[in-house]
Structures are given as C-alpha cells and as structure tokens.
Design an enzyme around this catalytic site. Structure first.
Site, mmCIF file in Angstrom:
data_model
loop_
_atom_site.group_PDB
_atom_site.id
_atom_site.type_symbol
_atom_site.label_atom_id
_atom_site.label_comp_id
_atom_site.label_asym_id
_atom_site.label_seq_id
_atom_site.Cartn_x
_atom_site.Cartn_y
_atom_site.Cartn_z
ATOM 1 N N ASN A 86 8.012 -5.715 -1.063
ATOM 2 C CA ASN A 86 7.977 -4.596 -0.129
ATOM 3 C C ASN A 86 6.523 -4.473 0.295
ATOM 4 O OD1 ASN A 86 7.853 -2.243 1.296
ATOM 5 N ND2 ASN A 86 9.104 -1.050 -0.134
ATOM 6 N N TYR A 100 11.579 8.531 1.258
ATOM 7 C CA TYR A 100 11.480 7.464 0.259
ATOM 8 C C TYR A 100 12.168 7.784 -1.069
ATOM 9 C CZ TYR A 100 8.028 5.744 3.572
ATOM 10 O OH TYR A 100 7.401 5.297 4.712
ATOM 11 N N ALA A 114 3.182 -0.825 4.791
ATOM 12 C CA ALA A 114 2.771 -0.894 6.206
ATOM 13 C C ALA A 114 2.232 -2.275 6.583
ATOM 14 C CB ALA A 114 1.734 0.185 6.501
ATOM 15 N N ARG A 136 5.424 12.247 -2.707
ATOM 16 C CA ARG A 136 5.398 12.775 -1.340
ATOM 17 C C ARG A 136 6.565 12.184 -0.567
ATOM 18 N NH1 ARG A 136 0.488 10.726 1.356
ATOM 19 N NH2 ARG A 136 1.728 11.343 3.130
ATOM 20 N N ARG A 190 13.082 3.976 12.716
ATOM 21 C CA ARG A 190 11.926 4.864 12.685
ATOM 22 C C ARG A 190 11.014 4.608 13.907
ATOM 23 N NH1 ARG A 190 9.511 4.672 6.819
ATOM 24 N NH2 ARG A 190 8.470 6.556 7.604
ATOM 25 N N PRO A 250 0.793 -1.228 0.000
ATOM 26 C CA PRO A 250 0.000 0.000 0.000
ATOM 27 C C PRO A 250 0.828 1.282 0.000
ATOM 28 C CG PRO A 250 -0.139 -1.118 2.115
ATOM 29 C CD PRO A 250 0.530 -2.065 1.168
ATOM 30 N N ASN A 251 0.334 2.223 -0.776
ATOM 31 C CA ASN A 251 0.852 3.585 -0.883
ATOM 32 C C ASN A 251 2.152 3.701 -1.672
ATOM 33 O OD1 ASN A 251 -1.256 4.901 0.690
ATOM 34 N ND2 ASN A 251 -0.391 3.809 2.430
HETATM 35 O O1 CA2 Z 1 10.572 1.735 3.756
HETATM 36 C C1 CA2 Z 1 9.720 1.078 3.163
HETATM 37 O O2 CA2 Z 1 9.872 0.636 2.022
HETATM 38 C C2 CA2 Z 1 8.364 0.833 3.845
HETATM 39 O O3 CA2 Z 1 7.904 -0.469 3.492
HETATM 40 C C3 CA2 Z 1 7.419 1.890 3.306
HETATM 41 C C4 CA2 Z 1 6.050 1.850 3.970
HETATM 42 C C5 CA2 Z 1 6.177 1.894 5.476
HETATM 43 O O4 CA2 Z 1 4.909 1.753 6.082
HETATM 44 C C6 CA2 Z 1 7.099 0.804 6.002
HETATM 45 O O5 CA2 Z 1 7.220 0.952 7.402
HETATM 46 C C7 CA2 Z 1 8.466 0.895 5.350
HETATM 47 C C8 CA2 Z 1 5.206 3.063 3.548
HETATM 48 C C9 CA2 Z 1 5.077 3.255 2.080
HETATM 49 C C10 CA2 Z 1 4.418 4.583 1.850
HETATM 50 O O6 CA2 Z 1 4.897 5.089 0.646
HETATM 51 C C11 CA2 Z 1 4.709 6.413 0.403
HETATM 52 C C12 CA2 Z 1 5.222 6.872 -0.767
HETATM 53 C C13 CA2 Z 1 5.104 8.193 -1.076
HETATM 54 C C14 CA2 Z 1 4.440 9.045 -0.231
HETATM 55 C C15 CA2 Z 1 3.930 8.571 0.935
HETATM 56 C C16 CA2 Z 1 4.052 7.245 1.258
#
Ligand code: CA2
Length: 148
Positions: free
Chosen positions: A77, A26, A80, A21, A110, A13-14
């Site tokens: 990946n 990221y 969350a 963002r 984190r 997700p996301n």
């Molecule tokens: O670091 C990673 O790859 C995560 O899997 C990313 C997840 C996070 O919940 C994990 O703890 C670590 C979140 C992905 C959200 O991606 C976004 C991308 C652009 C803008 C906002 C969020």
C-alpha cells in the site's frame, strides 16, 4: 524440504497514523492490526511475512531491492506515493515475484488526483475499497498466483 516462502508487506506514508485520524475513510484499526491479520492469513497458507512501513520513498525502494532474491511476493500500500512515485514503479518493475497493490479506500471514487496509480502497471493486481480485508485478500491472491 522447501523453505517457507516470504512475503514482503510494505506500507507507505502516513499509514502509521491509521486508527488515529479519518476513521470514516480508513477505519478504526491500526496498521499493527492489519499487519497481524495479514501475517496470520499468510501463516495459515504456509508463508512468512516481513512488514515495513516508511514515510520515505527511498526506504521503500531500498526494501524492494532487498526483496529481490529474498521474497516471493510483495504486497504494497504505497499511500500517496501511489499517484506519483515513479521510483517505486521502477523498483517494483525490477522485482521478479508477485506484486499486489492494496488500498484501504477506493481511490477511484475520491479526488481526481487519486485516480491514477503508477504502481498498478507493475502489479499483478490491485485490491481497493475493502478496508483492512484488502491485506488478507492480497495474501490469498499471492498464494493462488504462486501455486500456478
Ligand atoms: O486508501 C488507501 O489505502 C490509500 O493508499 C491511503 C493513502 C492515500 O493517499 C491513497 O490515495 C489511498 C493515504 C494514507 C493516509 O493515512 C492516514 C491514516 C490516518 C490518518 C490520516 C491519514
């Protein structure tokens, strides 16, 4: 001649929002950029890549089920879902091939809720904190592990 071995590349997700963002966390590359880099690395090593991103845990579980018998490895990946999706844990546990967990950031540095991964116990290894390079490193790990 043996057929090309397939890698399933899953993103949760996301991650479809990458590049739009939170670049400080990221990076600025999009998910398509990461998929392209992983696919190129895989092709150079003689693998093909099928890529799927979903914001739904059930779709990811379904993709893992399809990979049983059709893919040699899964690079995931889980976003969350990493931290609580036992359905993804159970699906990965049913997959006989190589499983590599990838994170762009380093969740261990984190918030405390990101410190647990329910995917790590059913993965051959985890790669975190190297940004998009993690996907390429995961492809290289798959190739090495499958060559054993
Ligand atoms: O670091 C990673 O790859 C995560 O899997 C990313 C997840 C996070 O919940 C994990 O703890 C670590 C979140 C992905 C959200 O991606 C976004 C991308 C652009 C803008 C906002 C969020």
């Amino acid at each position: 001649m043996a057929s090309t071995q397939r890698i399933l590349l899953l993103n949760g997700p996301n991650l479809n929002l990458l590049g739009q963002r939170e670049p400080e966390v990221y990076g600025t590359a999009t998910l398509a950029d990461h998929v392209q880099a992983a696919t190129q690395a895989a092709q150079e090593l003689g693998f093909s890549v099928e890529s799927k991103q979903s914001n739904s845990s059930s779709e990811l579980v379904q993709a893992i089920h399809v990979a049983r018998g059709t893919a040699s490895a899964i690079i995931i990946n889980p976003g969350a879902f990493t931290h609580y999706a036992w359905s993804i844990h159970d699906a990965l546990a049913s997959f006989d091939g190589v499983v590599i967990e990838v994170h762009l950031s380093n969740p261990s540095t984190r918030e405390p809720w990101r410190h647990e991964s329910v995917v790590a116990p059913v993965s051959d290894g985890s790669i975190a904190g190297f940004g998009g390079l993690g996907y390429v490193l995961a492809v290289q790990a798959v190739a090495r592990l499958l060559a054993r």
